[in-house]
Motif scaffolding. Structure first.
Motif, PDB file in Angstrom:
ATOM      1  N   VAL A 147       0.822  -1.210   0.000  1.00  0.00           N
ATOM      2  CA  VAL A 147       0.000   0.000   0.000  1.00  0.00           C
ATOM      3  C   VAL A 147       0.856   1.261   0.000  1.00  0.00           C
ATOM      4  O   VAL A 147       0.668   2.178  -0.805  1.00  0.00           O
ATOM      5  CB  VAL A 147      -0.958   0.015   1.218  1.00  0.00           C
ATOM      6  CG1 VAL A 147      -1.813   1.282   1.210  1.00  0.00           C
ATOM      7  CG2 VAL A 147      -1.828  -1.224   1.218  1.00  0.00           C
ATOM      8  N   ASN A 148       1.814   1.316   0.877  1.00  0.00           N
ATOM      9  CA  ASN A 148       2.626   2.514   1.038  1.00  0.00           C
ATOM     10  C   ASN A 148       3.652   2.627  -0.085  1.00  0.00           C
ATOM     11  O   ASN A 148       4.108   1.621  -0.641  1.00  0.00           O
ATOM     12  CB  ASN A 148       3.335   2.495   2.389  1.00  0.00           C
ATOM     13  CG  ASN A 148       2.356   2.474   3.558  1.00  0.00           C
ATOM     14  OD1 ASN A 148       1.331   3.159   3.501  1.00  0.00           O
ATOM     15  ND2 ASN A 148       2.660   1.695   4.582  1.00  0.00           N
ATOM     16  N   PRO A 149       4.055   3.865  -0.405  1.00  0.00           N
ATOM     17  CA  PRO A 149       5.069   4.053  -1.462  1.00  0.00           C
ATOM     18  C   PRO A 149       6.404   3.419  -1.107  1.00  0.00           C
ATOM     19  O   PRO A 149       7.138   2.965  -1.973  1.00  0.00           O
ATOM     20  CB  PRO A 149       5.179   5.567  -1.588  1.00  0.00           C
ATOM     21  CG  PRO A 149       3.894   6.097  -1.061  1.00  0.00           C
ATOM     22  CD  PRO A 149       3.473   5.160   0.036  1.00  0.00           C
ATOM     23  N   ASP A 150       6.735   3.397   0.212  1.00  0.00           N
ATOM     24  CA  ASP A 150       8.015   2.826   0.617  1.00  0.00           C
ATOM     25  C   ASP A 150       7.969   1.312   0.778  1.00  0.00           C
ATOM     26  O   ASP A 150       8.957   0.701   1.208  1.00  0.00           O
ATOM     27  CB  ASP A 150       8.469   3.455   1.947  1.00  0.00           C
ATOM     28  CG  ASP A 150       8.777   4.939   1.798  1.00  0.00           C
ATOM     29  OD1 ASP A 150       9.119   5.346   0.654  1.00  0.00           O
ATOM     30  OD2 ASP A 150       8.690   5.671   2.789  1.00  0.00           O
ATOM     31  N   ASP A 151       6.823   0.673   0.460  1.00  0.00           N
ATOM     32  CA  ASP A 151       6.754  -0.786   0.568  1.00  0.00           C
ATOM     33  C   ASP A 151       7.576  -1.471  -0.516  1.00  0.00           C
ATOM     34  O   ASP A 151       7.933  -2.657  -0.377  1.00  0.00           O
ATOM     35  CB  ASP A 151       5.292  -1.262   0.477  1.00  0.00           C
ATOM     36  CG  ASP A 151       4.500  -0.895   1.743  1.00  0.00           C
ATOM     37  OD1 ASP A 151       5.166  -0.615   2.770  1.00  0.00           O
ATOM     38  OD2 ASP A 151       3.272  -0.891   1.684  1.00  0.00           O
ATOM     39  N   ALA A 152       7.921  -0.764  -1.595  1.00  0.00           N
ATOM     40  CA  ALA A 152       8.769  -1.304  -2.669  1.00  0.00           C
ATOM     41  C   ALA A 152       9.645  -0.172  -3.156  1.00  0.00           C
ATOM     42  O   ALA A 152       9.165   0.786  -3.769  1.00  0.00           O
ATOM     43  CB  ALA A 152       7.934  -1.868  -3.810  1.00  0.00           C
ATOM     44  N   VAL A 153      10.930  -0.256  -2.874  1.00  0.00           N
ATOM     45  CA  VAL A 153      11.866   0.805  -3.252  1.00  0.00           C
ATOM     46  C   VAL A 153      13.071   0.194  -3.930  1.00  0.00           C
ATOM     47  O   VAL A 153      13.421  -0.964  -3.698  1.00  0.00           O
ATOM     48  CB  VAL A 153      12.310   1.606  -2.002  1.00  0.00           C
ATOM     49  CG1 VAL A 153      11.142   2.359  -1.388  1.00  0.00           C
ATOM     50  CG2 VAL A 153      12.972   0.705  -0.986  1.00  0.00           C
TER      51      VAL A 153
END
Length: 272
Positions: free
Chosen positions: A57-63
């Motif tokens: 959900v969060n933008p930082d869940d996949a970086v």
């Protein structure tokens, strides 16, 4: 030996050396797979991890992260953080690495198990093929042995037939020679009978010529006398036992034929 993490996409499994995309669910992907699966940039739709289907959900869940960072990045990445945060980040990074290595071990064990099962199946099939081949070879060897035995019997039978044929030929030759001998004897007997008759006729003619000095048989005229030839003159000279030329030739022919038959009979006896 250097150990590299691999892309968690089963279709890729490429070693990761420079940059990669990591998720909070402890999975890692190469940039190509992350871009094709929609993990590189946040979108309006919910993102899901391709490996475990966890919702990101969060933008930082996949970086995206650098797997081989520079010295300046190493100096500044955790600078300004308190020790608890630094230890927490390091602990989570170690857990991520441990999880990846454990998953890699499980994956390799799965591959080893799969390959072992395949090897076992192939080995079983090979044993079956070898067993069938050995059975077929044994059957063929037994068949060859039977054929060799039959060949030996046929060879013996053929030799027996050859011997019988030679014996028959020998007997046939003996019977042919015997037949020729008997035939020559019969012909010689007939010739002897004919010679006896001719001699008897010659003697009768000689007796008649003695009884009639003129050389004419009663009832025959002078004109019926055969013409005088040197042989007839010699045979009809006065004071000799005169016979006709035809009778003399018959006696001579019969004697010659009898002599020839005797020689032929001797020849056949020698060949037998």
């Amino acid at each position: 030996m250097d150990f590299y993490l691999r892309c968690n996409s089963l279709k890729c499994r490429a070693p990761l050396k420079e940059r990669a995309v990591v998720t909070t669910c402890s999975h890692i992907f190469c940039l190509h797979c992350a871009g094709s699966l929609g993990l590189s940039h946040p979108t309006a739709n919910e993102r899901a991890c391709p490996a475990c289907q966890a919702v990101l959900v969060n933008p930082d869940d996949a970086v995206a992260t650098a797997l081989n960072p520079t010295e300046d990045y190493k100096t500044s990445v955790l600078s300004g953080l308190d020790p608890n945060t630094i230890m927490e980040c390091a602990g989570r990074a170690l857990l991520f690495w441990t999880y990846q290595t454990t998953q890699e071990i499980f994956y390799q064990e799965f591959l080893a198990k799969t390959l072992t099962e395949k090897y076992t199946n192939l080995n079983t099939q090979m044993d079956k093929v070898v067993h069938n081949a050995n059975s077929e070879i044994s059957a063929l060897q037994a068949r060859i042995s039977d054929m060799e035995t039959a060949q030996d019997q046929l060879r013996k039978k053929n030799q027996e037939l050859v011997d019988m044929y030679r014996e028959k030929c020998k007997k046939f030759t003996q019977m042919t020679n015997l037949y020729n001998i008997l035939k020559s004897r019969a012909m010689r007997s007939q010739m002897q009978t004919a010679a006896t008759d001719t001699v008897s006729q010659a003697l009768d003619s000689l007796t008649a010529s003695r009884n009639h000095p003129t050389g004419l048989v009663p009832g025959h005229s002078e004109s019926s006398r055969p013409p005088h030839t040197p042989m007839s003159r010699q045979l009809n000279t006065p004071g000799a036992n005169t016979i006709s030329l035809a009778q003399y030739r018959n006696i001579e022919r019969v004697s010659w034929v009898s002599h020839a038959l005797q020689l032929e009979e001797q020849h056949y006896r020698m060949t037998v």
